[in-house]
Design an enzyme around this catalytic site. Structure first.
Site: not given
Ligand SMILES: [Zn+2]
Length: 352
Positions: A17, A175, A202, A205, A283
């Site tokens: 990722h 996003g 995603h 989070e 990330d």
């Protein structure tokens, strides 16, 4: 005796990722600005970092995402995308990463008229050049964006399917999670499923644990980007544990975006001990000022993971890679040899 940093750097690793636009070095932005005839706010790379990094005042994912706009403006040509992709493979090699899945949103790189296929081709060209130069296997994941129209996102899925197993290995949704719940994207990922594209989303989070369930059950996610908030809901924790859905955890980033308040509260150890298939990733190298060596260092120094346990976390990542069976088996065999050697070296170094 080797330091913790040296040992963690030597550990063979996998990054599942990592965002292309969040990992560009300031020196490359300076080079691109010169080539593109664009003016920069400063000619000092250190000062330029201020525009490219989440600072100490970062308090949300929304604020974190603002840093991306600056960089994306320079990544609007095939040459720029190719250079950024190549540089990311080089950065992986520096940390002894042998396999990397680089993700980015193709639709963000079309401001100067590139077609979606031209964007994909440019990134793949850079990744392949990196593979040749640095002996790293590099694949990419095409991102659909929560703020984009259904039409734009369907276009990403269709393009990704044209390059499936020719460098592209999966699709993703990223996003602002807090503003767009995952169920709004069922139609987009329905097409991905029909086209046999592996999916990561995603979730868990900037949004609650329930989004992880929606991502798995309704969008077909085989992996979850972050997912660190599953700890808030025992049902969601059980879901990812029972189905062995890999979580792409990115501790430094998760703390910056306040998905988790602090290192003390980060549940890496709890998730691991409960049998969740956890992986550790970066990330964004630049935005989060991190690299995979630092992330592994934190696992050992803050959460007391043993060398043996770190090897299990690396093996979790092998289980999670979006490669076809044959390539995955090759990667596993190569990694197993490297891990054995690393553990052996570690034992020898600590012997009296
Ligand atoms: Zn991400």
């Amino acid at each position: 005796m080797a330091t913790l940093t040296e040992r963690m750097k030597a550990l063979p690793k996998i990054d599942l990722h990592v965002h292309l636009d969040g990992s560009v070095k300031p020196e490359l932005i300076m080079e691109l600005a010169a080539e593109q005839g664009k003016k920069l706010p400063t000619s000092n790379p250190e000062e330029l970092l201020r525009f490219m990094q989440a600072d100490a005042h970062c308090d949300s994912l929304a604020r974190y995402l603002e840093t991306f706009h600056f960089v994306v403006g320079f990544l609007q040509t095939a040459e720029a995308l190719e250079k950024a992709a190549l540089q990311l493979v080089e950065q992986a090699a520096e940390q002894n990463i042998i396999y990397i899945e680089v993700r980015y949103a193709p639709q963000l790189h079309r401001e100067q008229g590139l077609t979606i296929d031209e964007v994909l081709e440019a990134v793949l060209k850079g990744l392949r050049e990196g593979e040749r130069k640095y002996d790293v296997t590099a694949r990419c994941i095409a991102i659909c964006l929560r703020g984009h129209s259904e039409e734009q996102n369907l276009e990403v899925i269709e393009a990704a399917s044209r390059y499936l197993n020719r460098g592209v290995v999966a699709v993703d949704l990223a996003g602002s999670e807090a503003d767009y719940p995952p169920e709004q994207f069922e139609k987009v990922f329905e097409l991905a499923k029909q086209l046999h594209l592996p999916i990561t989303i995603h979730a868990g989070e900037a949004g609650g644990a329930g989004n992880v369930g929606t991502a798995v059950n309704r969008l077909g996610a085989g992996r979850i980007g972050h997912g660190v908030r599953v700890m808030e809901n025992p049902d969601m924790l059980e879901l990812v544990r029972a189905l062995q859905i890999p979580l792409e955890l990115c501790p430094a980033s998760n703390i910056q975006t306040k998905a988790i308040e602090s290192w003390e509260q980060y549940p890496f150890r709890e998730l691991f001990d409960q049998g969740v298939k956890v992986t550790v990733n970066t990330d964004n190298l630049t935005v989060s000022n991190t690299n995979l060596t630092k992330e592994f260092e934190a696992l050992q120094s803050r959460f007391r993971f043993t060398d043996e346990e770190l090897c299990r976390i690396v093996r979790n990542a092998i289980d999670a890679v979006f490669l076809q069976d044959e390539e995955k088996a090759e990667l596993r065999a190569r990694m197993n040899l490297m891990l054995e050697k690393w553990q052996c070296d570690a034992t020898n170094l600590s012997a009296p």
